[in-house]
Design a protein around this motif. Structure first.
Motif, PDB file in Angstrom:
ATOM      1  N   ASP A  22      85.127  52.424  12.482  1.00  0.00           N
ATOM      2  CA  ASP A  22      84.232  51.287  12.741  1.00  0.00           C
ATOM      3  C   ASP A  22      83.183  51.605  13.806  1.00  0.00           C
ATOM      4  OD1 ASP A  22      86.002  51.551  14.788  1.00  0.00           O
ATOM      5  OD2 ASP A  22      86.450  49.412  14.987  1.00  0.00           O
ATOM      6  N   TYR A  24      79.721  54.411  15.048  1.00  0.00           N
ATOM      7  CA  TYR A  24      78.688  55.357  14.634  1.00  0.00           C
ATOM      8  C   TYR A  24      78.538  56.454  15.686  1.00  0.00           C
ATOM      9  CZ  TYR A  24      77.245  52.061  11.041  1.00  0.00           C
ATOM     10  OH  TYR A  24      77.216  51.222   9.942  1.00  0.00           O
ATOM     11  N   SER A  77      76.758  49.558  15.624  1.00  0.00           N
ATOM     12  CA  SER A  77      75.800  49.467  14.521  1.00  0.00           C
ATOM     13  C   SER A  77      74.609  50.360  14.828  1.00  0.00           C
ATOM     14  CB  SER A  77      75.344  48.017  14.311  1.00  0.00           C
ATOM     15  OG  SER A  77      74.587  47.571  15.413  1.00  0.00           O
ATOM     16  N   PRO A 111      80.422  54.249   9.045  1.00  0.00           N
ATOM     17  CA  PRO A 111      81.189  53.711   7.907  1.00  0.00           C
ATOM     18  C   PRO A 111      80.325  53.076   6.822  1.00  0.00           C
ATOM     19  CG  PRO A 111      81.273  52.186   9.739  1.00  0.00           C
ATOM     20  CD  PRO A 111      80.497  53.373  10.224  1.00  0.00           C
ATOM     21  N   GLU A 112      79.102  53.562   6.603  1.00  0.00           N
ATOM     22  CA  GLU A 112      78.272  53.036   5.522  1.00  0.00           C
ATOM     23  C   GLU A 112      77.155  54.029   5.229  1.00  0.00           C
ATOM     24  OE1 GLU A 112      75.766  49.727   6.371  1.00  0.00           O
ATOM     25  OE2 GLU A 112      75.551  50.242   8.487  1.00  0.00           O
ATOM     26  N   ASP A 113      76.464  53.799   4.115  1.00  0.00           N
ATOM     27  CA  ASP A 113      75.280  54.595   3.792  1.00  0.00           C
ATOM     28  C   ASP A 113      74.085  53.978   4.514  1.00  0.00           C
ATOM     29  OD1 ASP A 113      76.762  56.257   2.112  1.00  0.00           O
ATOM     30  OD2 ASP A 113      76.518  54.888   0.419  1.00  0.00           O
ATOM     31  N   ALA A 114      74.016  54.205   5.828  1.00  0.00           N
ATOM     32  CA  ALA A 114      73.041  53.511   6.671  1.00  0.00           C
ATOM     33  C   ALA A 114      71.607  53.868   6.329  1.00  0.00           C
ATOM     34  CB  ALA A 114      73.321  53.842   8.146  1.00  0.00           C
ATOM     35  N   ASP A 117      69.525  51.509   3.975  1.00  0.00           N
ATOM     36  CA  ASP A 117      69.186  50.154   4.401  1.00  0.00           C
ATOM     37  C   ASP A 117      67.820  50.174   5.077  1.00  0.00           C
ATOM     38  OD1 ASP A 117      69.272  48.102   6.875  1.00  0.00           O
ATOM     39  OD2 ASP A 117      70.411  47.268   5.181  1.00  0.00           O
ATOM     40  N   ASN A 155      78.661  59.208   5.324  1.00  0.00           N
ATOM     41  CA  ASN A 155      79.509  58.023   5.223  1.00  0.00           C
ATOM     42  C   ASN A 155      80.940  58.448   5.517  1.00  0.00           C
ATOM     43  OD1 ASN A 155      81.197  55.895   4.230  1.00  0.00           O
ATOM     44  ND2 ASN A 155      79.480  55.137   2.999  1.00  0.00           N
ATOM     45  N   THR A 158      83.471  57.250   2.461  1.00  0.00           N
ATOM     46  CA  THR A 158      83.391  57.958   1.176  1.00  0.00           C
ATOM     47  C   THR A 158      83.273  59.472   1.355  1.00  0.00           C
ATOM     48  OG1 THR A 158      80.970  57.809   1.086  1.00  0.00           O
ATOM     49  CG2 THR A 158      82.238  55.969   0.170  1.00  0.00           C
TER      50      THR A 158
END
Length: 462
Positions: A22, A24, A77, A111-114, A117, A155, A158
């Motif tokens: 959680d 970055y 974030s 934890p994301e494909d930042a 975005d 990521n 994934t």
């Protein structure tokens, strides 16, 4: 056609080690760019600015209290990434890179494909622009030649990664880039040279008094121009700009094999010599005499070790060598004047002072022949270099891997002994600015007389 980026597989493992469920992590992409290809040598996590102050020498404003609190409580974030924090990291790391290599961009593990975005993409551009501006403040670090910067996003859930290139100082548009992790090791040509400095810089008495920092900046500008105009000779020959180093390296290896059947010549370095152009002779009959209040003598040896990719041509090698020399000298002088608390007490004529900027030490990257630099002040040892590596590059190496004797420390006793005669000469009678100026006058008059004598001799002979 987009950019192609080559990195060794060990760097993917490093990125995975930074993955947290959680949070970055942001860091720098270090390597060499050529045409539409980039070769990555290292990925360095950006350290938090608390504790040892990574931003103490920043030309930008330091992170605000809110930024520091965000860093202290981890990055939750992408919008929480403090831009100046990353920009300062880039400047410090650039000092450690050999010529021809730069900070090519940033990576983010989260934890994301930042990167996909639009809001995050805008933040990434802001980080790269801040980095670009910070490096632009000192052109002699040679760290701001990129037309495009890279953003790599992994990521952590994934375990998939995406890379894009950004035209930082143009449209800011993001374009896909093909990042390839490969098992084979990138091949590098190792270039080595030694530069001797022994130049006298006179401080004009007609100018307003300047700080030592300003005087050293003027010297850096002068030396940079000299290095840029110098002739690069590779293995004893002046080469065509389009020739490749690969041909030279193979030729050198074959010659060595013929002599002693040595099969380990891939690691042999290519020797470089720099020839500085002679100053144009002044054919004017007028001799101008400029009164000077003091002088600065820059003397010593600078060791340069540079690496270029296996397909590099002579022009790329020449650029890398000159960048390395200028970057190394700029790094030392900047670190030196930032370390000075006060100017020397008294006027220049009352002091003959030895200023010893930090010396260079080299440390090899793990599983690579590429070496990075650190700079140690008098009295510092390899332990300080290890701390810099851990803090700025997220590397842990053994003290035995620090090549600390490539440059010798100055001997203050020898320096002051050489200047003892000059001190006595200045102290005869009253030590005034006129006495100092007279030394310059006598030197100028002596040169003028010598020119006249030589002219008479030439006229008699021819």
């Amino acid at each position: 056609m987009g950019r192609t980026v080559y990195a060794e597989e060990r760097l993917y493992n490093y990125l995975m080690s930074l993955a947290k469920p959680d949070e970055y992590t942001i860091g720098l992409i270090l390597g060499q760019s050529t045409g539409q290809k980039d070769y990555i040598v290292h990925l360095a996590k950006t350290p938090p600015p608390l504790g040892k102050n990574v931003v103490e020498e920043s030309v930008l404003s330091s992170p605000t209290d809110s930024e520091q609190n965000t860093v202290e409580s981890h990055i939750k974030s992408v919008k929480d990434i403090p831009e100046s924090w990353v920009a300062d990291h880039a400047k410090h790391v650039t000092r450690m890179l050999p010529g021809g290599m730069r900070v090519l961009g940033t990576f983010v593990v989260g934890p994301e494909d930042a990167i996909n975005d639009s809001t995050n993409a805008h933040k990434f551009r802001s980080v790269l622009v801040a980095m670009h501006k910070n490096l632009s403040h000192n052109k002699y670090l040679c760290g701001n030649n990129n037309e495009e910067h890279l953003i790599l996003n992994l990521n952590s859930i994934t375990q998939k990664y995406t890379c894009k290139s950004v035209e930082t100082h143009k449209t800011g548009m993001m374009k896909p880039a093909d990042w390839k992790f490969q098992t084979k090791t990138t091949k590098w040509h190792q270039l080595e040279t030694l530069v001797d400095f022994d130049r006298l810089f006179l401080i004009s008495a007609n100018k307003n008094p300047e700080t030592l920092k300003r005087q050293l900046q003027d010297i850096l500008k002068s030396i940079s121009e000299i290095i840029e105009s110098s002739l690069v000779v590779i293995e004893g020959e002046v080469r065509s700009a389009n020739d490749t180093l690969e041909v030279i390296s193979k030729s050198k290896k074959n010659e060595k094999n013929c002599k002693d059947n040595d099969k380990n010549n891939d690691d042999k370095s290519i020797q470089i010599n720099l020839y500085i152009p002679c100053q144009e002779n002044n054919t004017s009959s007028d001799v101008r005499i400029t009164p000077c209040s003091a002088s600065i003598r820059l003397v010593g040896q600078l060791v340069s070790r540079t690496f270029v990719h296996h397909k590099a041509n002579i022009e790329e090698a020449n650029t890398a060598i000159k960048q390395d020399i200028i970057r190394s000298l700029a790094s030392r002088l900047e670190m030196h004047w930032d370390s000075l608390i006060d100017e020397e007490a008294g006027s220049p004529e009352e002091n003959i002072t030895l200023h010893e900027p930090p010396r260079r030490v080299l440390i090899a990257l793990p599983d690579s022949k590429v070496t990075l630099s650190d700079y140690l002040f008098p009295g510092e040892g390899p332990q300080e270099a290890l701390l810099s590596l851990q803090e700025l590059l997220d590397l842990e190496v053994q003290e035995s891997n620090v090549q600390k004797d490539i440059e010798l420390q100055a001997d203050p006793g020898e320096f002051y002994a050489q200047n003892e005669i000059d001190v006595k000469a200045v102290n005869l009678g009253t030590d005034t600015s006129e006495n100092r100026q007279m030394k310059v006058y006598i030197a100028g008059l002596g040169i003028a007389i010598l020119i006249v004598i030589l002219a008479i001799i030439v006229h008699k002979l021819y």
